[in-house]
Design an enzyme around this catalytic site. Structure first.
Site, short mmCIF file in Angstrom:
data_model
loop_
_atom_site.label_atom_id
_atom_site.label_comp_id
_atom_site.label_asym_id
_atom_site.label_seq_id
_atom_site.Cartn_x
_atom_site.Cartn_y
_atom_site.Cartn_z
CE LYS A 171 2.51 1.71 2.25
NZ LYS A 171 1.16 1.74 2.85
CG ASP A 229 -1.83 -1.27 9.64
OD1 ASP A 229 -0.96 -1.46 8.76
OD2 ASP A 229 -2.98 -1.73 9.58
CE LYS A 272 -2.08 -3.86 6.79
NZ LYS A 272 -3.09 -2.79 6.85
CG ASP A 282 1.32 -2.67 6.17
OD1 ASP A 282 1.75 -2.75 7.35
OD2 ASP A 282 0.41 -1.89 5.82
NE ARG A 319 -1.03 7.61 7.40
CZ ARG A 319 -2.33 7.73 7.65
NH1 ARG A 319 -2.77 8.71 8.40
NH2 ARG A 319 -3.19 6.90 7.12
#
Ligand code: BES
Ligand code: MN
Ligand code: ZN
Length: 507
Positions: free
Chosen positions: A270, A352, A282, A275, A356
């Site tokens: 990943k 968020d 977040k 992020d 995946r």
């Protein structure tokens, strides 16, 4: 890394050095000299152990005491590190040695004059132990100084370039073990450097360039897909996650092959260079360390380089799924539907849960290499930290024996991990009312496992696959310990190399 590593069989008390590191066991009235420490211990009146006792030392693991030798031994400074109780039988545990050597080197490197020429006279009666001492020492002398300015910083950089590490060992094979340790330490340091780099200086294009450069140096085959190739190729996960950022996504494929190899492993990492959470933003306190969300990709890149340097008799491919997750007018929206490489559709209920999505693209693509095993590594869930804390990563797999092999490989490498299940009943929680699957479950319990179940959806029947969730261990927000600094740790990197070594042996 610029330190030099070597092996020596001479007595540590007569070696010309700036410091000599010795080990002490706890349990007695005073710290007991460990194997390798006796000549240095005996050079002090009454034995160094009794002096250490006066200073409050017990020999507990990672306890560090620095003493001026005042001529008792040739080196002006002796560093006594604790190793805990002496084992009843058998050699001192390798990981205890790595951590002790790491603690000693962290302490020596913090001196104004730096670590200098260091002799490591820790227990190294086996090649394995000699390698463990070398690894810990090298990793303990790591520092990340890219953004420090001024004379002090320049001097520090110059001094750390002068560090030399000499492992005292008479064990057969010690030189080979120390050489392997140097390659592994360089891999871990590369992962740490990439993780510690500010996210503005490591946008997806930069990570892909770093991979290009390493591929060239290490003679790895490389392919980089840019945002156009990704959207044309149907890589909806990378495209969807990356579309909110001014810095477009990349998919990097690295390949190493050996003419005599019979097995192939594939790694997928990943690589979210930052992020923010995207539109499902977040909170500030969870965001400030999200430059580390590309740890998995960094580990794959570093492991691929190490595999090539070691010349392992295995074929290996590494995928880096690289994107920046940002909120903007072009960002994907909660409830958008995207199509993963290969065609499966995902309803993005929470932007968020982006890891995946990019990993799904990478996992589907990795099948095309027809590997014997796919291992993915990702800072995938906060739930991993809830379950296992900050130092133990999780191993999930669609094959229990693969899972247990990987936990064992990590343990043999001195990396802490724990097996976790993939309960089939969690799949229902990911049902979407519009697409093949949703990217988050309705229920929050078992978040690490449902993320694993999501990834499993993209693995074909009959393909062996394991998933490492390294969310906690990849980045150390607390104080340094053992050979682990603050910031990027490189967790998982050595395990990947070890897995490749084991598949090379299966050949
Ligand atoms: N990168 C995070 C996971 C993470 C959290 C890594 C803390 C390292 C430290 C991941 O992309 C994420 O945000 N996961 C969400 C998933 C949730 C929305 C289902 C999480 O764990 O909160
Ligand atoms: Mn996220
Ligand atoms: Zn993430």
């Amino acid at each position: 890394m610029s330190t030099t590593l070597s092996v020596n069989t001479e007595s540590p008390s007569s070696l010309d050095a700036d410091a000599v590191v010795v080990g002490y066991h706890s349990g007695g009235d005073a710290p007991e000299p460990a194997s390798g420490a006796h000549t240095v211990d005996a050079a002090f009146t009454g034995g160094l152990g009794s002096t250490l006792s006066l200073l409050g030392a017990s020999g507990a693991p990672e306890e560090v005491h620095t003493i001026a030798s005042l001529g008792a031994v040739k080196a002006p400074v002796v560093v006594a590190v604790g190793l805990g109780p002496a084992p009843a039988d058998g050699p001192v545990d390798s990981d205890v040695l790595s951590r002790a050597a790491g603690a000693a080197l962290r302490s020596l490197s913090a001196r104004p004059e730096g670590a200098g020429r260091v002799v490591l006279a820790l227990p190294a009666t086996t090649a394995d132990q000699a390698g463990a001492v070398a690894l810990g020492a090298e990793l303990g002398s790591y520092s990340f100084d890219r953004y420090r300015t001024g004379e002090k910083a320049e001097k520090k950089a110059a001094r750390s370039a002068e560090t030399t590490l000499t492992v005292v060992s008479e064990a057969a094979g010690a030189a080979d073990a120390v050489e392997r340790a140097a390659v592994l330490a360089e891999a871990v340091s590369l992962t740490r450097d990439l993780v510690n780099t500010a996210p503005a200086d490591l946008v997806p294009e930069d990570l892909a360039s770093a991979a290009q450069e390493i591929a060239q140096q290490a003679d790895l085959e490389i392919e980089v897909l840019d945002e156009h190739a990704l959207s044309e190729g149907g890589y909806g996960g990378l495209t969807g996650v990356g579309q909110g950022s001014a810095n477009p996504p990349r998919l990097v494929r690295l390949a190493y092959s050996h003419p005599e190899a019979t097995k192939k492993v594939a790694f997928v990492g990943k690589g979210i260079t930052f992020d923010s959470g995207g539109l499902s933003l977040k909170p500030a306190g969870s965001m400030d360390w999200m430059k580390s969300d590309m740890s998995g990709a960094a580990s794959v890149l570093a492991a691929m380089r190490a595999i090539s340097t070691l010349g392992l008799k295995v074929n290996a491919v590494g995928y880096l799924t690289v994107a920046e997750n940002m909120p903007s007018g072009t960002a994907q929206r909660p409830s958008d539907v995207l199509s993963i490489y290969g065609g499966k559709t995902v309803e993005v209920l929470n932007t968020d849960a982006e890891g995946r999505l990019v990993m799904a693209d990478g996992l589907v693509r990795a099948h095309e290499d027809e590997p014997d095993l796919i291992v993915d590594i990702a800072t995938l869930t906060g739930a991993q930290l809830v379950a296992l804390g900050t130092r133990v990563f999780a191993v999930m797999s669609n094959d229990d024996s693969v899972r247990d092999e990987i936990v064992a490989a990590a343990g043999a490498e001195g990396e802490a991990s724990w097996p976790m299940p993939l309960p089939a009943e969690l799949r229902a929680g990911l049902n979407s009312s519009v697409a093949d699957i949703a990217n988050v479950a309705g229920e929050r319990w078992g978040g690490m496992l449902s993320a694993g179940i999501f990834l499993q959806e993209f693995i074909e029947e009959g393909t062996k696959w394991a998933h490492l969730d390294v969310a906690g261990p990849s980045f150390n927000q607390g104080g340094p310990h053992g050979y682990t600094p603050k910031g990027g740790t490189g967790a998982g990197t050595r395990t990947l190399v070890r897995i490749a070594e084991e598949y090379a042996r299966k050949a």
